[in-house]
Design an enzyme around this catalytic site. Structure first.
Site, PDB file in Angstrom:
ATOM      1  N   SER A 206       0.799  -1.231   0.000  1.00 18.23           N
ATOM      2  CA  SER A 206       0.000   0.000   0.000  1.00 18.23           C
ATOM      3  C   SER A 206       0.835   1.287   0.000  1.00 18.23           C
ATOM      4  O   SER A 206       0.488   2.226  -0.712  1.00 18.23           O
ATOM      5  CB  SER A 206      -0.973  -0.003   1.183  1.00 18.23           C
TER       6      SER A 206
ATOM      7  N   LYS B 113      -9.153  -4.333  11.962  1.00 15.16           N
ATOM      8  CA  LYS B 113     -10.362  -3.868  11.259  1.00 15.16           C
ATOM      9  C   LYS B 113     -11.620  -3.876  12.131  1.00 15.16           C
ATOM     10  O   LYS B 113     -12.495  -3.041  11.947  1.00 15.16           O
ATOM     11  CB  LYS B 113     -10.615  -4.723  10.011  1.00 15.16           C
TER      12      LYS B 113
ATOM     13  N   ASP C 285     -13.285  -2.301   1.085  1.00 13.14           N
ATOM     14  CA  ASP C 285     -12.987  -3.635   0.539  1.00 13.14           C
ATOM     15  C   ASP C 285     -14.075  -4.099  -0.424  1.00 13.14           C
ATOM     16  O   ASP C 285     -13.786  -4.749  -1.429  1.00 13.14           O
ATOM     17  CB  ASP C 285     -12.852  -4.668   1.670  1.00 13.14           C
TER      18      ASP C 285
ATOM     19  N   GLY D  96     -14.276 -19.973   1.419  1.00 13.15           N
ATOM     20  CA  GLY D  96     -13.776 -19.262   2.600  1.00 13.15           C
ATOM     21  C   GLY D  96     -14.905 -18.562   3.330  1.00 13.15           C
ATOM     22  O   GLY D  96     -15.990 -18.327   2.770  1.00 13.15           O
TER      23      GLY D  96
ATOM     24  N   GLY E 255     -12.505 -12.831   6.911  1.00 16.51           N
ATOM     25  CA  GLY E 255     -12.768 -11.403   6.757  1.00 16.51           C
ATOM     26  C   GLY E 255     -13.074 -10.998   5.321  1.00 16.51           C
ATOM     27  O   GLY E 255     -14.032 -10.259   5.060  1.00 16.51           O
TER      28      GLY E 255
ATOM     29  N   ARG F 115     -18.204 -21.460  10.795  1.00 13.03           N
ATOM     30  CA  ARG F 115     -17.949 -20.081  10.325  1.00 13.03           C
ATOM     31  C   ARG F 115     -18.787 -19.788   9.078  1.00 13.03           C
ATOM     32  O   ARG F 115     -19.310 -18.686   8.922  1.00 13.03           O
ATOM     33  CB  ARG F 115     -16.469 -19.896   9.982  1.00 13.03           C
TER      34      ARG F 115
HETATM   35  N1  NAP Z   1      -6.798  -8.520  -3.163  1.00 11.80           N
HETATM   36  C1  NAP Z   1      -7.111  -7.912  -2.057  1.00 11.80           C
HETATM   37  O1  NAP Z   1      -7.197  -6.665  -1.981  1.00 11.80           O
HETATM   38  C2  NAP Z   1      -7.413  -8.723  -0.828  1.00 11.80           C
HETATM   39  C3  NAP Z   1      -8.153  -8.156   0.226  1.00 11.80           C
HETATM   40  C4  NAP Z   1      -8.436  -8.951   1.346  1.00 11.80           C
HETATM   41  C5  NAP Z   1      -7.952 -10.259   1.405  1.00 11.80           C
HETATM   42  N2  NAP Z   1      -7.255 -10.766   0.361  1.00 11.80           N
HETATM   43  C6  NAP Z   1      -6.745 -12.159   0.401  1.00 11.80           C
HETATM   44  O2  NAP Z   1      -7.781 -13.010   0.819  1.00 11.80           O
HETATM   45  C7  NAP Z   1      -7.259 -14.092   1.590  1.00 11.80           C
HETATM   46  C8  NAP Z   1      -8.021 -14.238   2.899  1.00 11.80           C
HETATM   47  O3  NAP Z   1      -7.896 -13.068   3.700  1.00 11.80           O
HETATM   48  P1  NAP Z   1      -8.814 -12.904   5.022  1.00 11.80           P
HETATM   49  O4  NAP Z   1      -8.465 -11.582   5.596  1.00 11.80           O
HETATM   50  O5  NAP Z   1     -10.222 -13.217   4.728  1.00 11.80           O
HETATM   51  O6  NAP Z   1      -8.213 -14.074   5.961  1.00 11.80           O
HETATM   52  P2  NAP Z   1      -8.967 -14.860   7.145  1.00 11.80           P
HETATM   53  O7  NAP Z   1      -9.995 -13.996   7.781  1.00 11.80           O
HETATM   54  O8  NAP Z   1      -7.859 -15.409   7.968  1.00 11.80           O
HETATM   55  O9  NAP Z   1      -9.738 -16.085   6.407  1.00 11.80           O
HETATM   56  C9  NAP Z   1      -9.012 -17.114   5.791  1.00 11.80           C
HETATM   57  C10 NAP Z   1      -9.956 -18.131   5.151  1.00 11.80           C
HETATM   58  O10 NAP Z   1      -9.141 -19.110   4.485  1.00 11.80           O
HETATM   59  C11 NAP Z   1      -9.520 -20.408   4.966  1.00 11.80           C
HETATM   60  N3  NAP Z   1      -8.327 -21.291   4.980  1.00 11.80           N
HETATM   61  C12 NAP Z   1      -7.093 -20.968   5.430  1.00 11.80           C
HETATM   62  N4  NAP Z   1      -6.271 -22.016   5.286  1.00 11.80           N
HETATM   63  C13 NAP Z   1      -7.016 -23.022   4.753  1.00 11.80           C
HETATM   64  C14 NAP Z   1      -6.734 -24.366   4.367  1.00 11.80           C
HETATM   65  N5  NAP Z   1      -5.502 -24.881   4.510  1.00 11.80           N
HETATM   66  N6  NAP Z   1      -7.726 -25.111   3.815  1.00 11.80           N
HETATM   67  C15 NAP Z   1      -8.969 -24.592   3.657  1.00 11.80           C
HETATM   68  N7  NAP Z   1      -9.309 -23.326   4.009  1.00 11.80           N
HETATM   69  C16 NAP Z   1      -8.342 -22.557   4.561  1.00 11.80           C
HETATM   70  C17 NAP Z   1     -10.061 -20.184   6.359  1.00 11.80           C
HETATM   71  O11 NAP Z   1     -10.883 -21.278   6.700  1.00 11.80           O
HETATM   72  P3  NAP Z   1     -11.335 -21.556   8.240  1.00 11.80           P
HETATM   73  O12 NAP Z   1     -12.530 -20.687   8.493  1.00 11.80           O
HETATM   74  O13 NAP Z   1     -11.654 -23.010   8.254  1.00 11.80           O
HETATM   75  O14 NAP Z   1     -10.149 -21.203   9.111  1.00 11.80           O
HETATM   76  C18 NAP Z   1     -10.836 -18.882   6.146  1.00 11.80           C
HETATM   77  O15 NAP Z   1     -12.082 -19.152   5.554  1.00 11.80           O
HETATM   78  C19 NAP Z   1      -5.766 -13.807   1.746  1.00 11.80           C
HETATM   79  O16 NAP Z   1      -5.068 -14.551   0.776  1.00 11.80           O
HETATM   80  C20 NAP Z   1      -5.654 -12.331   1.445  1.00 11.80           C
HETATM   81  O17 NAP Z   1      -4.396 -11.990   0.902  1.00 11.80           O
HETATM   82  C21 NAP Z   1      -6.971 -10.021  -0.746  1.00 11.80           C
END
Ligand code: NAP
Length: 276
Positions: free
Chosen positions: A11, A60, A96, A120, A123, A148
């Site tokens: 950022s 957040k 977002d 997923g 967040g 979840r």
């Molecule tokens: N492009 C962008 O601007 C942007 C913005 C936001 C986020 N993102 C990306 O989105 C992704 C998630 O971010 P977040 O903030 O939502 O993270 P988060 O709140 O930690 O959520 C992660 C999700 O991934 C799942 N997960 C993690 N490891 C897993 C595995 N081994 N097998 C199956 N499911 C798994 C989790 O499942 P459980 O519920 O079972 O733990 C949960 O649903 C990241 O890669 C982040 O870089 C990108």
């Protein structure tokens, strides 16, 4: 930006490039703020005359009690990623969902009346699912932890006042195959496939990918995840997370400065940062 950690964020490069391109007198700085310090850190905006801040993991949700006002979309999500200091009043926004939806619209995809699969329930899934439901898509959430997914589905259905979201576990392969075959949009909001674990791929039936499916992976490191490569191989339209990162940043930039930033400059800065 306040985060913990903030070391790998793109950022600052993205915002400082836009500031330089427009000749504005601002600077965007990442601060490593431990979780228990978010209250004093956010109130320091008023003391120091800082016009705004982005918030990332883990702030957040924790920031909400320290704000003077919260915009409706951030209220609905219960999460703020952008704070604007307006004459010492701190106003919270969530950009977002705009970040997610604007690249989709630019690619010519309208969610209205479509069937979507969201992988997923964290967040990012929250912002994506609220947005898609409000835009009229029928959504199936698929998550490793079923509780979840169920909680998020209930929350979104309550919020839109209709049954727009149901959910499945990754292990329900037959039902998941049917749902994917009947869907027009698949969004990966899990971190599965993100660098350094770029060899990983979400546990979905890959033979259910089809050319009529728009596959949107929010991951941007790597730029083409294994999921996107598999989708491209069957002729599906694909999109990675770079445009979302740029658009959520652009929306925040506009809130702080009142000026629409140059998206191409921001994207170039992100691409250069990813190559480093
Ligand atoms: N492009 C962008 O601007 C942007 C913005 C936001 C986020 N993102 C990306 O989105 C992704 C998630 O971010 P977040 O903030 O939502 O993270 P988060 O709140 O930690 O959520 C992660 C999700 O991934 C799942 N997960 C993690 N490891 C897993 C595995 N081994 N097998 C199956 N499911 C798994 C989790 O499942 P459980 O519920 O079972 O733990 C949960 O649903 C990241 O890669 C982040 O870089 C990108």
């Amino acid at each position: 930006m306040f985060g913990y950690p903030v070391e790998h964020t793109l950022s600052p490069a993205m915002h400082n490039a836009a500031i330089a391109a427009l000749g504005l007198h601002y600077v965007y700085i990442p601060f490593s703020v431990p979780p228990d310090q978010i209250g004093p850190a956010i109130r320091s905006l008023v003391a120091l005359g800082i016009i705004g801040v982005n918030l990332t993991i883990p702030h957040k949700e924790r920031v909400l009690p320290y704000l003077d006002q919260i915009a409706p979309e951030a209220q609905a999500l219960g999460a703020v990623n952008t704070v604007h200091n307006v004459e010492s009043r701190l106003i919270g926004y969530n950009t977002d969902d705009r970040g997610f939806t604007e690249p989709l619209r630019a690619a010519g995809f309208s969610p209205q009346g479509k069937r979507a699969v969201v992988l997923g329930a964290g967040g990012a899934a929250r912002a994506v699912t609220h947005r898609l439901a409000r835009d009229g898509a029928q959504i199936t959430l698929v998550n490793r932890t079923p509780e979840r997914a169920q909680a998020l589905a209930d929350e979104v259905n309550r919020s839109v006042g209709r049954e727009m979201v149901d959910w499945l576990h990754f292990a329900e392969r037959t039902r998941l195959t049917d749902v994917m075959k009947g869907a027009q949009l698949l969004v990966n909001t899990t971190s599965v496939g993100m660098s350094p674990n770029y060899q990983a791929i979400p546990p979905i039936p890959l033979d259910a990918l089809h050319p009529g499916l728009f596959v949107y992976d929010l991951i941007y490191r790597p730029q083409e995840t294994r999921l996107l490569a598999a989708a491209r191989a069957v002729g599906a339209q694909t999109l990675n997370g770079i445009a979302m990162l740029v658009h959520q940043g652009a929306a925040a930039f506009e809130i702080w400065t009142g000026t629409r930033p140059p998206l191409d400059v921001m994207e170039q800065a992100v691409l250069a940062g990813l190559e480093r």
